[in-house]
Design an enzyme around this catalytic site. Sequence first.
Site, mmCIF file in Angstrom:
data_model
loop_
_atom_site.group_PDB
_atom_site.id
_atom_site.type_symbol
_atom_site.label_atom_id
_atom_site.label_comp_id
_atom_site.label_asym_id
_atom_site.label_seq_id
_atom_site.Cartn_x
_atom_site.Cartn_y
_atom_site.Cartn_z
ATOM 1 N N CYS A 248 -2.083 -2.715 7.529
ATOM 2 C CA CYS A 248 -2.030 -3.549 6.378
ATOM 3 C C CYS A 248 -0.670 -4.511 6.485
ATOM 4 O O CYS A 248 -0.709 -5.425 5.938
ATOM 5 C CB CYS A 248 -2.320 -2.696 4.880
ATOM 6 S SG CYS A 248 -3.862 -2.297 4.962
ATOM 7 N N LYS B 128 -7.084 -4.876 -3.152
ATOM 8 C CA LYS B 128 -7.864 -5.386 -2.131
ATOM 9 C C LYS B 128 -8.773 -4.528 -1.503
ATOM 10 O O LYS B 128 -8.644 -3.149 -1.723
ATOM 11 C CB LYS B 128 -6.858 -6.057 -1.025
ATOM 12 C CG LYS B 128 -6.194 -4.479 -0.363
ATOM 13 C CD LYS B 128 -5.177 -5.327 0.548
ATOM 14 C CE LYS B 128 -4.042 -3.985 1.090
ATOM 15 N NZ LYS B 128 -4.953 -3.173 1.905
ATOM 16 N N ASP C 269 0.722 -1.230 0.122
ATOM 17 C CA ASP C 269 0.035 -0.148 -0.158
ATOM 18 C C ASP C 269 0.686 1.304 0.000
ATOM 19 O O ASP C 269 0.442 2.046 0.787
ATOM 20 C CB ASP C 269 -1.041 0.000 1.139
ATOM 21 C CG ASP C 269 -2.127 -1.053 1.120
ATOM 22 O OD1 ASP C 269 -1.873 -1.824 0.198
ATOM 23 O OD2 ASP C 269 -2.984 -1.174 2.191
HETATM 24 C C1 VGL Z 1 -4.792 0.687 5.596
HETATM 25 C C2 VGL Z 1 -6.297 1.707 7.098
HETATM 26 C C3 VGL Z 1 -7.135 1.615 6.202
HETATM 27 C C4 VGL Z 1 -3.648 0.280 5.666
HETATM 28 C C5 VGL Z 1 -5.697 0.664 4.645
HETATM 29 O O1 VGL Z 1 -2.731 0.308 4.210
HETATM 30 O O2 VGL Z 1 -2.548 0.104 6.517
HETATM 31 N N1 VGL Z 1 -5.113 1.398 6.924
HETATM 32 N N2 VGL Z 1 -6.915 1.042 4.918
#
Ligand code: VGL
Length: 209
Positions: free
Chosen positions: A155, A110, A9
């Site tokens: 994540c 995702k 991410d």
């Molecule tokens: C994430 C919060 C919400 C992450 C993704 O990538 O850690 N955190 N969505």
Amino acid sequence: MKRALLLVDLQNDFCAGGALAVPEADSTVDVANALIGFCKARGDAVVATQDWHPVNHGSFARVQRTEPYSQGKLDGLRQTWWPDHCVQNSEGAELHPLLNTRDIDAVFQKGENPLIDSYSGFFDNGHRQKTQLDDWLFRNGIKQLIVMGLATDYCVKFTVLDALTLGYEVTVITDGCRGVNLQPQDGLKAFQTMSAAGATLMTLADFTY
Ligand code: VGL
Ligand code: ZN
């Protein structure tokens, strides 16, 4: 032994100026690019995950008509309500502009199901549905993962824990990760949890020595 670098991410919304900006997130991009170069030179695969939500995703505080960063339940699971982030096809959902995406072999999205959140790159938070990531790694004979990215306490943590459960050998590059730290020690605790579950923690310098 075949290995893959797994970048979690590294998206605009988690970086400076983004909707869910993680403190110091941008500094992980240099670590990522160094690792990409190192891993590619060794013949390792490079893959990435991408948080990829529909505009009405159930984890969004706006959708729940509540305050961002408060807590509730989504599909029976404890859930933090987030600001709108990583909306499909938005600029915020794009990988960081300075990330060397040319050398990424595959990207796994995702969080598309509006009814459940998906922190891990392998499964949704209820372990009900699987992404293509595990199958891709299996097809490519990969049993060892080097993981870094955002955010340590969400994540990265859940991706690493699922990877260990699936039987991968996992090394986490600590200086390539940053935490949201809703509670000040969340990132540190996440590293401890990953280590206790069997992950090896290393810095970039340790790893590339
Ligand atoms: C994430 C919060 C919400 C992450 C993704 O990538 O850690 N955190 N969505
Ligand atoms: Zn998300």
